[in-house]
Design an enzyme around this catalytic site. Structure first.
Site, PDB file in Angstrom:
ATOM      1  N   ASP A  34      -3.349  17.103 -14.536  1.00 21.11           N
ATOM      2  CA  ASP A  34      -3.426  15.839 -15.146  1.00 21.11           C
ATOM      3  C   ASP A  34      -4.686  16.207 -16.172  1.00 21.11           C
ATOM      4  OD1 ASP A  34      -4.514  13.121 -15.605  1.00 21.11           O
ATOM      5  OD2 ASP A  34      -3.125  12.480 -14.104  1.00 21.11           O
ATOM      6  N   ILE A  35      -4.583  15.863 -17.305  1.00 23.23           N
ATOM      7  CA  ILE A  35      -5.608  15.976 -18.150  1.00 23.23           C
ATOM      8  C   ILE A  35      -6.680  14.981 -17.845  1.00 23.23           C
ATOM      9  CG2 ILE A  35      -4.193  17.099 -19.852  1.00 23.23           C
ATOM     10  CD1 ILE A  35      -4.521  14.374 -21.498  1.00 23.23           C
ATOM     11  N   ASN A  91       2.508   5.359  -8.686  1.00 23.13           N
ATOM     12  CA  ASN A  91       2.258   4.112  -9.316  1.00 23.13           C
ATOM     13  C   ASN A  91       3.285   3.444  -9.913  1.00 23.13           C
ATOM     14  OD1 ASN A  91      -0.513   3.848  -8.227  1.00 23.13           O
ATOM     15  ND2 ASN A  91      -1.159   5.129  -9.846  1.00 23.13           N
ATOM     16  N   VAL A 100       1.510   6.145 -17.859  1.00 22.38           N
ATOM     17  CA  VAL A 100       2.599   6.635 -18.710  1.00 22.38           C
ATOM     18  C   VAL A 100       3.931   6.329 -18.061  1.00 22.38           C
ATOM     19  CG1 VAL A 100       3.704   8.854 -19.132  1.00 22.38           C
ATOM     20  CG2 VAL A 100       1.477   8.547 -19.051  1.00 22.38           C
ATOM     21  N   HIS A 104       5.795   9.698 -11.965  1.00 17.25           N
ATOM     22  CA  HIS A 104       5.239  11.036 -11.572  1.00 17.25           C
ATOM     23  C   HIS A 104       4.500  10.793 -10.336  1.00 17.25           C
ATOM     24  CE1 HIS A 104       2.811   8.321 -14.450  1.00 17.25           C
ATOM     25  NE2 HIS A 104       1.695   8.492 -13.853  1.00 17.25           N
ATOM     26  N   HIS A 106       1.394  11.746  -8.356  1.00 13.23           N
ATOM     27  CA  HIS A 106       0.096  12.422  -8.357  1.00 13.23           C
ATOM     28  C   HIS A 106       0.005  12.902  -7.224  1.00 13.23           C
ATOM     29  CE1 HIS A 106      -1.492   9.439 -11.630  1.00 13.23           C
ATOM     30  NE2 HIS A 106      -0.588   8.710 -11.227  1.00 13.23           N
TER      31      HIS A 106
END
Lengths: 117, 117
Positions: A34-35, A91, A100, A104, A106
């Site tokens: 993750d950025i 989420n 986004v 995904h 996390h």
């Protein structure tokens, strides 16, 4: 090539047009850092196919989600965060913090984790 | 009957010896309401087999985890929390807040959700 949304940043990462620190890749799954990490270890596991939210996962894609889960578990091992604990989170929609709209998992770890929501 | 740990409260729920508000059940999966909810909707989805942590999930159990995910998604629909958002969480080991060592997806919703850890 999986379905793609030209506006989606994760689809751009899948296509290699947006840079990422890739951790795992196969025909259907990609994992990268993750950025905007919220923990010392903060990884993302995504399907290559553009699936906007968990609610858009098709009944026949349980296997894909299962392999995404196994990928998350394996990357947690590689990151050395199993013993001290980690959290897998998805989420769904804005009220839960989804930013986004390409699903995904996390993977969060590397520090004690607080409340889950 | 799936593997059971006689000390495990979730195995007791699976066996029907400990009461729960069941929401879904099939041969391998059970879902019920969390008795200590941290959100207006707080459901748990577990495998009937006693799997202590995510790190103990076998490679060949990806399909099971995928079906657990689909169950979580379907129960979120039934609970009416999709549009406003919900979160699927699995805590792994104590540092992440895992309290019962029998894997479970939390499904949290019904209010705006804060940080994920």
């Amino acid at each position: 090539m999986p379905d793609r949304d030209p506006e989606c940043v994760f689809c751009g990462i899948v296509a290699g047009e947006i840079p990422s620190t890739k951790l795992y890749e196969d025909e259907e799954i990609l994992a990268f850092e993750d950025i905007h990490p919220v923990a010392p270890v903060h990884l993302l596991v995504i399907p290559k196919r553009h699936i906007p939210t968990a609610d858009d996962v098709r009944d026949e894609e349980g296997d894909l989600l299962g392999r995404m889960f196994l990928t998350a578990r394996s990357l947690a091992r590689s990151a050395g965060i199993v013993e001290d604990g980690y959290r897998i989170v998805m989420n769904v929609n804005r009220g839960a913090g989804q930013l986004v709209f390409h699903i995904h998992f996390h993977v969060l770890g590397g520090r004690p984790l607080g409340k889950m929501g």
